[in-house]
Scaffold this motif. Structure first.
Motif, PDB file in Angstrom:
ATOM      1  N   LEU A  59     -24.801  21.456  97.972  1.00 54.18           N
ATOM      2  CA  LEU A  59     -24.535  20.501  99.051  1.00 54.18           C
ATOM      3  C   LEU A  59     -25.761  20.372  99.926  1.00 54.18           C
ATOM      4  O   LEU A  59     -26.470  21.356 100.161  1.00 54.18           O
ATOM      5  N   ARG A  60     -25.995  19.163 100.409  1.00 49.70           N
ATOM      6  CA  ARG A  60     -27.106  18.980 101.345  1.00 49.70           C
ATOM      7  C   ARG A  60     -26.894  17.727 102.174  1.00 49.70           C
ATOM      8  O   ARG A  60     -26.162  16.812 101.787  1.00 49.70           O
ATOM      9  N   GLU A  61     -27.549  17.729 103.314  1.00 43.67           N
ATOM     10  CA  GLU A  61     -27.521  16.573 104.204  1.00 43.67           C
ATOM     11  C   GLU A  61     -28.329  15.456 103.571  1.00 43.67           C
ATOM     12  O   GLU A  61     -29.371  15.709 102.966  1.00 43.67           O
ATOM     13  N   LYS A  62     -27.876  14.232 103.729  1.00 41.61           N
ATOM     14  CA  LYS A  62     -28.563  13.116 103.106  1.00 41.61           C
ATOM     15  C   LYS A  62     -29.006  12.076 104.132  1.00 41.61           C
ATOM     16  O   LYS A  62     -29.129  10.916 103.831  1.00 41.61           O
ATOM     17  N   ASP A  74     -24.336   7.435 111.574  1.00 40.27           N
ATOM     18  CA  ASP A  74     -23.477   8.140 110.633  1.00 40.27           C
ATOM     19  C   ASP A  74     -24.365   8.870 109.651  1.00 40.27           C
ATOM     20  O   ASP A  74     -25.284   8.301 109.071  1.00 40.27           O
ATOM     21  N   ASN A  75     -24.089  10.114 109.453  1.00 39.14           N
ATOM     22  CA  ASN A  75     -24.850  10.935 108.521  1.00 39.14           C
ATOM     23  C   ASN A  75     -24.054  11.090 107.228  1.00 39.14           C
ATOM     24  O   ASN A  75     -22.881  10.767 107.172  1.00 39.14           O
ATOM     25  N   ARG A  76     -24.697  11.629 106.202  1.00 39.99           N
ATOM     26  CA  ARG A  76     -24.055  11.847 104.919  1.00 39.99           C
ATOM     27  C   ARG A  76     -24.284  13.283 104.468  1.00 39.99           C
ATOM     28  O   ARG A  76     -25.325  13.851 104.728  1.00 39.99           O
ATOM     29  N   ILE A  77     -23.280  13.810 103.780  1.00 41.13           N
ATOM     30  CA  ILE A  77     -23.413  15.107 103.149  1.00 41.13           C
ATOM     31  C   ILE A  77     -22.916  14.939 101.717  1.00 41.13           C
ATOM     32  O   ILE A  77     -21.941  14.231 101.472  1.00 41.13           O
ATOM     33  N   GLY A  78     -23.626  15.539 100.773  1.00 38.40           N
ATOM     34  CA  GLY A  78     -23.219  15.364  99.390  1.00 38.40           C
ATOM     35  C   GLY A  78     -24.031  16.192  98.430  1.00 38.40           C
ATOM     36  O   GLY A  78     -24.714  17.147  98.819  1.00 38.40           O
ATOM     37  N   PHE A  79     -23.960  15.803  97.172  1.00 33.82           N
ATOM     38  CA  PHE A  79     -24.671  16.490  96.101  1.00 33.82           C
ATOM     39  C   PHE A  79     -25.013  15.485  95.018  1.00 33.82           C
ATOM     40  O   PHE A  79     -24.517  14.356  95.022  1.00 33.82           O
ATOM     41  N   THR A  80     -25.883  15.904  94.112  1.00 31.17           N
ATOM     42  CA  THR A  80     -26.317  15.036  93.015  1.00 31.17           C
ATOM     43  C   THR A  80     -25.904  15.659  91.694  1.00 31.17           C
ATOM     44  O   THR A  80     -26.058  16.854  91.487  1.00 31.17           O
ATOM     45  N   ILE A  81     -25.411  14.815  90.801  1.00 25.79           N
ATOM     46  CA  ILE A  81     -25.062  15.234  89.444  1.00 25.79           C
ATOM     47  C   ILE A  81     -26.154  14.685  88.536  1.00 25.79           C
ATOM     48  O   ILE A  81     -26.373  13.473  88.487  1.00 25.79           O
ATOM     49  N   TYR A  83     -20.204  11.079 107.720  1.00 27.24           N
ATOM     50  CA  TYR A  83     -19.549  11.799 108.801  1.00 27.24           C
ATOM     51  C   TYR A  83     -20.271  11.535 110.109  1.00 27.24           C
ATOM     52  O   TYR A  83     -21.421  11.114 110.125  1.00 27.24           O
ATOM     53  N   HIS A  84     -19.577  11.747 111.181  1.00 26.21           N
ATOM     54  CA  HIS A  84     -20.173  11.732 112.513  1.00 26.21           C
ATOM     55  C   HIS A  84     -20.225  13.184 112.953  1.00 26.21           C
ATOM     56  O   HIS A  84     -19.473  14.019 112.448  1.00 26.21           O
ATOM     57  N   PHE A  85     -21.098  13.524 113.880  1.00 25.82           N
ATOM     58  CA  PHE A  85     -21.289  14.928 114.240  1.00 25.82           C
ATOM     59  C   PHE A  85     -19.979  15.631 114.579  1.00 25.82           C
ATOM     60  O   PHE A  85     -19.824  16.815 114.326  1.00 25.82           O
ATOM     61  N   SER A  86     -18.996  14.926 115.119  1.00 26.80           N
ATOM     62  CA  SER A  86     -17.751  15.568 115.540  1.00 26.80           C
ATOM     63  C   SER A  86     -16.813  15.898 114.376  1.00 26.80           C
ATOM     64  O   SER A  86     -15.918  16.717 114.530  1.00 26.80           O
TER      65      SER A  86
END
Length: 88
Positions: free
Chosen positions: A22-25, A34-41, A55-58
């Protein structure tokens, strides 16, 4: 064996070469973005499938947990078809 991500995209588990942690994108420097968090396949044919959630920080915690569960489920399915699969 086909696998379907929560966003509806499908791919064959036999084609998966690796799955990133997982990592911040987020590439933005805006304060209220708006930020993103995810992974790569990574697939064997060098194709990449990016999976992420906004996601938002909250609401970072619940979104991170949801994405982590998606990744963990994927890794579990990969290990069912190939017990030697490593997620590191």
């Amino acid at each position: 064996m086909l696998y379907k991500l929560p966003d509806g995209r499908e791919f064959d588990l036999n084609d998966v070469r690796s799955v990133t942690p997982l990592r911040e994108k987020d590439n933005s420097t805006d304060v209220m973005t708006d930020n993103r968090i995810g992974f790569t396949i990574n697939l064997k044919n060098r194709e990449r499938i990016e999976f992420s959630e906004v996601y938002h920080f909250s609401d970072w915690g619940p979104v991170r947990l949801k994405v982590k569960q998606t990744r963990d489920e994927l890794i579990s399915k990969l290990k069912e078809i190939d017990p030697s699969f490593s997620d590191s």
